[in-house]
Design an enzyme around this catalytic site. Sequence first.
Site, PDB file in Angstrom:
ATOM      1  N   SER A   1      67.730  17.225  15.067  1.00 39.60           N
ATOM      2  CA  SER A   1      68.687  18.399  14.980  1.00 39.60           C
ATOM      3  C   SER A   1      69.811  18.399  14.196  1.00 39.60           C
ATOM      4  O   SER A   1      69.736  18.083  12.823  1.00 39.60           O
ATOM      5  CB  SER A   1      69.046  18.711  16.550  1.00 39.60           C
ATOM      6  OG  SER A   1      69.517  19.872  16.741  1.00 39.60           O
TER       7      SER A   1
ATOM      8  N   ASP B   1      60.854  27.506  16.299  1.00 38.42           N
ATOM      9  CA  ASP B   1      62.253  26.867  16.499  1.00 38.42           C
ATOM     10  C   ASP B   1      63.119  28.001  16.078  1.00 38.42           C
ATOM     11  O   ASP B   1      63.442  28.148  15.028  1.00 38.42           O
ATOM     12  CB  ASP B   1      62.252  25.408  15.898  1.00 38.42           C
ATOM     13  CG  ASP B   1      63.351  24.896  15.904  1.00 38.42           C
ATOM     14  OD1 ASP B   1      64.442  25.324  16.595  1.00 38.42           O
ATOM     15  OD2 ASP B   1      63.638  23.650  15.675  1.00 38.42           O
TER      16      ASP B   1
ATOM     17  N   HIS C   1      62.391  23.556  19.468  1.00 35.75           N
ATOM     18  CA  HIS C   1      63.396  22.698  18.979  1.00 35.75           C
ATOM     19  C   HIS C   1      63.133  21.412  19.786  1.00 35.75           C
ATOM     20  O   HIS C   1      63.987  21.017  20.555  1.00 35.75           O
ATOM     21  CB  HIS C   1      64.727  23.273  19.237  1.00 35.75           C
ATOM     22  CG  HIS C   1      65.814  22.561  18.316  1.00 35.75           C
ATOM     23  ND1 HIS C   1      66.047  22.705  17.019  1.00 35.75           N
ATOM     24  CD2 HIS C   1      67.007  21.882  18.475  1.00 35.75           C
ATOM     25  CE1 HIS C   1      66.921  22.112  16.338  1.00 35.75           C
ATOM     26  NE2 HIS C   1      67.432  21.699  17.265  1.00 35.75           N
TER      27      HIS C   1
END
Length: 201
Positions: free
Chosen positions: A104, A154, A185
């Site tokens: 991320s 995502d 995600h």
Amino acid sequence: MSTLEHKYAEGDATKPVLLLLHGTGGGPDDLLGLARELSPGSATLAPAGPVSEFGAARWFRRLAEGVFDHADVVKRAGELADFVEWARQEYGLGDRRLVAVGFSNGANIAAAVTLLRPEVLKEAALFSGMSPVPQPPEFDLSGSRVFLSNGEQDPMAPLPSTEEYIRLLEERHADVTIHRQPGGHQITLDGVRAAREWLAR
């Protein structure tokens, strides 16, 4: 130099050193389990993101969800690259292979370093990352290798932005390996398996 708060654990000198870059709100211990899955016995260098967003550690500022402060990305990528160079000296890593592993926000800062300071970071395994800077310099990245695992659903790292990062890498002659998973995600078992195979090559 002022350095990033971090944890270092020595490992097998024949294996790559893994630079672990956590996601928003994470910390240096977050990706240790992932590191053991990817390369058991590897040394780990795990800094903490220096930016606080309402108390959550991040690697750079953002103006809104998915809207990065690009000037801050460039600045913080430089800080992280300088930290890696410092750590090579501090921990006697010499010219050992070093691979960033990011999730991320951590994947995004690693992506920025691959584009902005390729002499420091030539290899990265990135989970749920996307394009970090709009117009990076035209460096020749023919010695760089990047693995990307992204979810097709995502909302936080939408595929068009990931595709933009891939385009930037490929235009600069980097070796790019793409893994897609159907979810959102997250880091998936399939993604870890694919990254482990990529790392072993």
